[in-house]
Motif scaffolding. Sequence first.
Motif, PDB file in Angstrom:
ATOM      1  N   LEU A  14       0.888  -1.232   0.118  1.00  0.00           N
ATOM      2  CA  LEU A  14       0.098   0.114   0.036  1.00  0.00           C
ATOM      3  C   LEU A  14       0.892   1.084  -0.069  1.00  0.00           C
ATOM      4  N   LEU A  47       1.274   5.010   1.306  1.00  0.00           N
ATOM      5  CA  LEU A  47       0.862   5.930   2.003  1.00  0.00           C
ATOM      6  C   LEU A  47       1.638   7.303   1.780  1.00  0.00           C
ATOM      7  N   ARG A  61      -2.309   9.423   4.053  1.00  0.00           N
ATOM      8  CA  ARG A  61      -3.374   8.987   3.539  1.00  0.00           C
ATOM      9  C   ARG A  61      -3.294   7.712   2.412  1.00  0.00           C
ATOM     10  N   ALA A  62      -4.041   6.850   2.317  1.00  0.00           N
ATOM     11  CA  ALA A  62      -3.734   5.812   1.105  1.00  0.00           C
ATOM     12  C   ALA A  62      -3.734   6.371  -0.140  1.00  0.00           C
ATOM     13  N   ARG A  63      -2.678   6.312  -1.057  1.00  0.00           N
ATOM     14  CA  ARG A  63      -2.638   6.955  -2.238  1.00  0.00           C
ATOM     15  C   ARG A  63      -2.402   6.012  -3.545  1.00  0.00           C
ATOM     16  N   VAL A  72      -1.308   1.654  -4.874  1.00  0.00           N
ATOM     17  CA  VAL A  72      -0.717   0.245  -4.332  1.00  0.00           C
ATOM     18  C   VAL A  72       0.334   0.010  -5.566  1.00  0.00           C
ATOM     19  N   VAL A 128      -8.298   4.127  -1.938  1.00  0.00           N
ATOM     20  CA  VAL A 128      -8.025   2.739  -2.308  1.00  0.00           C
ATOM     21  C   VAL A 128      -9.017   1.770  -1.496  1.00  0.00           C
ATOM     22  N   ALA A 187      -1.751  -3.852   4.284  1.00  0.00           N
ATOM     23  CA  ALA A 187      -2.091  -2.588   4.752  1.00  0.00           C
ATOM     24  C   ALA A 187      -2.073  -2.533   6.768  1.00  0.00           C
ATOM     25  N   LYS A 225       1.224  -1.432   7.593  1.00  0.00           N
ATOM     26  CA  LYS A 225       1.375   0.173   7.238  1.00  0.00           C
ATOM     27  C   LYS A 225       0.432   0.981   8.328  1.00  0.00           C
ATOM     28  N   ALA A 264      -2.939  -0.145   9.102  1.00  0.00           N
ATOM     29  CA  ALA A 264      -4.484  -0.219   9.430  1.00  0.00           C
ATOM     30  C   ALA A 264      -4.529  -1.245  10.574  1.00  0.00           C
ATOM     31  N   ILE A 298      -6.892   4.284   8.387  1.00  0.00           N
ATOM     32  CA  ILE A 298      -6.067   5.058   7.439  1.00  0.00           C
ATOM     33  C   ILE A 298      -7.041   5.815   6.451  1.00  0.00           C
ATOM     34  N   LEU A 344      -8.395   4.541   2.836  1.00  0.00           N
ATOM     35  CA  LEU A 344      -8.333   3.303   2.699  1.00  0.00           C
ATOM     36  C   LEU A 344      -9.438   2.527   3.486  1.00  0.00           C
TER      37      LEU A 344
END
Lengths: 644, 254
Positions: free
Chosen positions: A194, A196, A200-202, A204, A222, A250, A253, A255, A420, A423
């Motif tokens: 993932l 980040l 923020r999830a941006r 993959v 995502v 995730a 990272k 989550a 997150i 996500l």
Amino acid sequence: MELHSNAPTGPIETAWDRHRFEMKLVNPANKRKFTVIVVGTGLAGASAAATMGELGYNVKAFCFQDSARRAHSIAAQGGINAAKNYQGDGDSIYRLFYDTVKGGDFRSRERNVYRLAQVSVSIIDQAVAQGVPFAREYGGLLANRSFGGAQVSRTFYARGQTGQQLLLGAYQALARQVGLGQVELHERTEMLELILVDGRARGVITRNLKTGQIDTHTADAVVLATGGYGNVYFLSTNAKGSNGSAAWRAHRKGALFANPCYTQIHPTCLPVHGEGQSKLTLMSESLRNDGRVWVPKNAADVTKRPQDIPEADRDYYLERKYPAFGNLVPRDIAARNAKDVCDEGRGVGYPPEREAVYLDFADAINRLGQHTIEERYGNLFEMYERITDEDPYKTPMKIYPAVHYTMGGLWVDYNLQSNIPGLFVAGEANFSDHGANRLGASALMQGLADGYFVLPYTIGNYLARAGRDLAKTPVAEDHADARSAKAEAEGRLKAFLDNPGSHGPDHFHRRLGKLMWEYVGMARDKAGLQKAIEEIPKLREEFHAKVRVPGSGASFNQTLEKANRVADFMELGELMARDALAREESAGGHFRVEYQTEEGEARRNDDDFAHVAAWEWTGKGNTPTRHVEDLDFEYVKLSQRSYK
Amino acid sequence: MSQTIKLTLNIWRQAGPNASGQFQKFHRDAVSKDASFLEALDEINEELIQKGEEPIAFDHDCREGICGMCGMVINGMPHGPRTLTTTCQLHMREFKDGAEVWVEPWRATAFPVIKDLAVDRSAFDQIIQAGGYISINTGSPGDANEIPIPKAVADLSMDAATCIGCGACVAACPNASAMLFTSAKATHLGVLPQGQAERLSRARAMVETMETAGFGGCTNHGECEAACPKGISVDYIARLNRDYLKAVVVSQTT
């Protein structure tokens, strides 16, 4: 860390409506400026990707299979629940809500479950409009059946292939968007990491499984719709490719992983036949409507042929212990009792474990005639005969419980957003709606509810609110955070390929499965769980030292895919054991031997454990941190389940 | 139980799409009769890996006959000798002790080999993407019971919809035609009231995509139905042909 469900307060009946009204909307012309990534194309993923595409977002969808149509939702047999009350037998949204909270042993969030029951009716409308050929009555209206002990007939079905037909409906909606250019679909592509950026999830990092190419895909949000993690046990009813890696990546990272110990064991599966076995096959539990479960009274009789054991020497243990429900007790109770009689040495499966019990149709055939039984279960009997080479019309079936579904998953709030930002997690991959135990025919309902009717709203709201921030920080493929995520993934794969090693990943996966089944299986206790927490890290070390992956990373390499997934199972398995150890109560699919009633039933501890346990990754080799989200029960009164 | 048989397996090995392939021979002394065909391959693969050799690549997923991912030609027959059975549901007790078995990938221009027994079937997805759906957005389509559908029609639709998209029909066809697959989808949707609006345009779009994807035409051999693990009927092909012709005629006269 404080966990907020972000569920609306006020009357539950109007909560979702009010919540939707309070959402910000994305201007139609602006939707195409946002890219949403959807990983997984099962019921939840395909329905989310198709719907987001229809709304005008740019969607990129990914699946590891060769076609989006193969996701494991396809294997669901029984049906899908919906509170349509077409049969006029007393069903309602409130009753489905109530049954789901109670069936989940009071370990789910009321407001999520209420919404699920509400949108269940729209799912059936949508599926029928897509051409899903549900079973119908002669008058042309939809047929329903009662399923899994429910007292109303609210289950819609398409023969024994309901999952297949619902998935094809969602797959076709997705294919339409692919044809229209609104969704970019990447088959045979697996998520490795993932990305980040600023929390923020941006995006993959993915690997094209055909060519081995590792790519960066950036996005504004995502969605992980990557299914459950039952394959931790190696032998399960899951597809061979089903894995927990996207969720686990995730989790690593940041989550949170919620309630990982909640595992559903399905009581009616085919027993293990030998060391080389690769998978367990589920037989629909509708078989328990007419089959009688028994084992010999005396352990000395287990080697006899069943027809040589007289009636007086048989123990129909479910009928004996639960006269009211008999063979139709809920899944967890049926499963645990099968284990108990086998532990007593009365199992009738293949030696040396002998783990199986009889499911006998002789009485039903005498009473109803072979023709009726054939009509009801013909396809299942044929499947049984094909696999075991025994004719269940003549000799009782042998069945044994197997891991089937995982209620735990990534923690999400009411919006199905993880901790997150950006996500989102849908379907079996999240922890949300089933509490400690999922009811039959509710998995399909939840996957499609999330994908068709929840995420398209909540992601829109996120993008509308975060849009300005996201636009200010465009993330290019060569962004430092994307590059480091890619390097991390590449490093992991390289380590496998460079390892001299001695055995393939399956060798270690089987051993992990045995540990998990023995110590984190149907019945758990403190000593066993501590043993698992000790043994799994040792096995993990051995795996990394000795796993062998021939071939290169720059080509189709199924051993490499497998090794990468097993590495994550080795970490996830330990977390499951830790969660099971920390939850000092029995609830639904989590049975702790120390916490049972005098009658041997699960004993909850509502004072101390009416909460969601959400685990935070604290780094390799460190003990993870357990966070808690308290559950409030405003509508459904906490009570003890009883099936006596 | 767990009786074993001796087998000689000749398995197609091909390093990549453009490599030339050949059969590799494996002598197996004790194959469990209770093992599935894929489990027998798993066992060979574990031994290959331990020797540092590349295992046999093959597609599989659910291993219960529903996902459609597995498929190989066994002794000349797609999915092997047992009718109405996918490769994953085929068990080794179907083979005689001492038998010699030949295992090949699906062979069709539209299904290029990726590696060994794994082929690329994305051409099937292209056919669906061209029109194998009912055009309806997620929303409020009206109550599900608004349009009664006669049970016989719903059953016919369901019969056709049970296709698992494995590609055995293409592998069995001398022309490598995808008409059984395409007509099953056209029938599933085309007999339902919801599917009427696009019935002709759907038929035309799917057939034309099938042709451009490199599948051959149908010349009524019927091998497809015999090979189909789900028993999909060739009658659907006649239905699709009718709709396709109508679509072409309609477009020429309007």
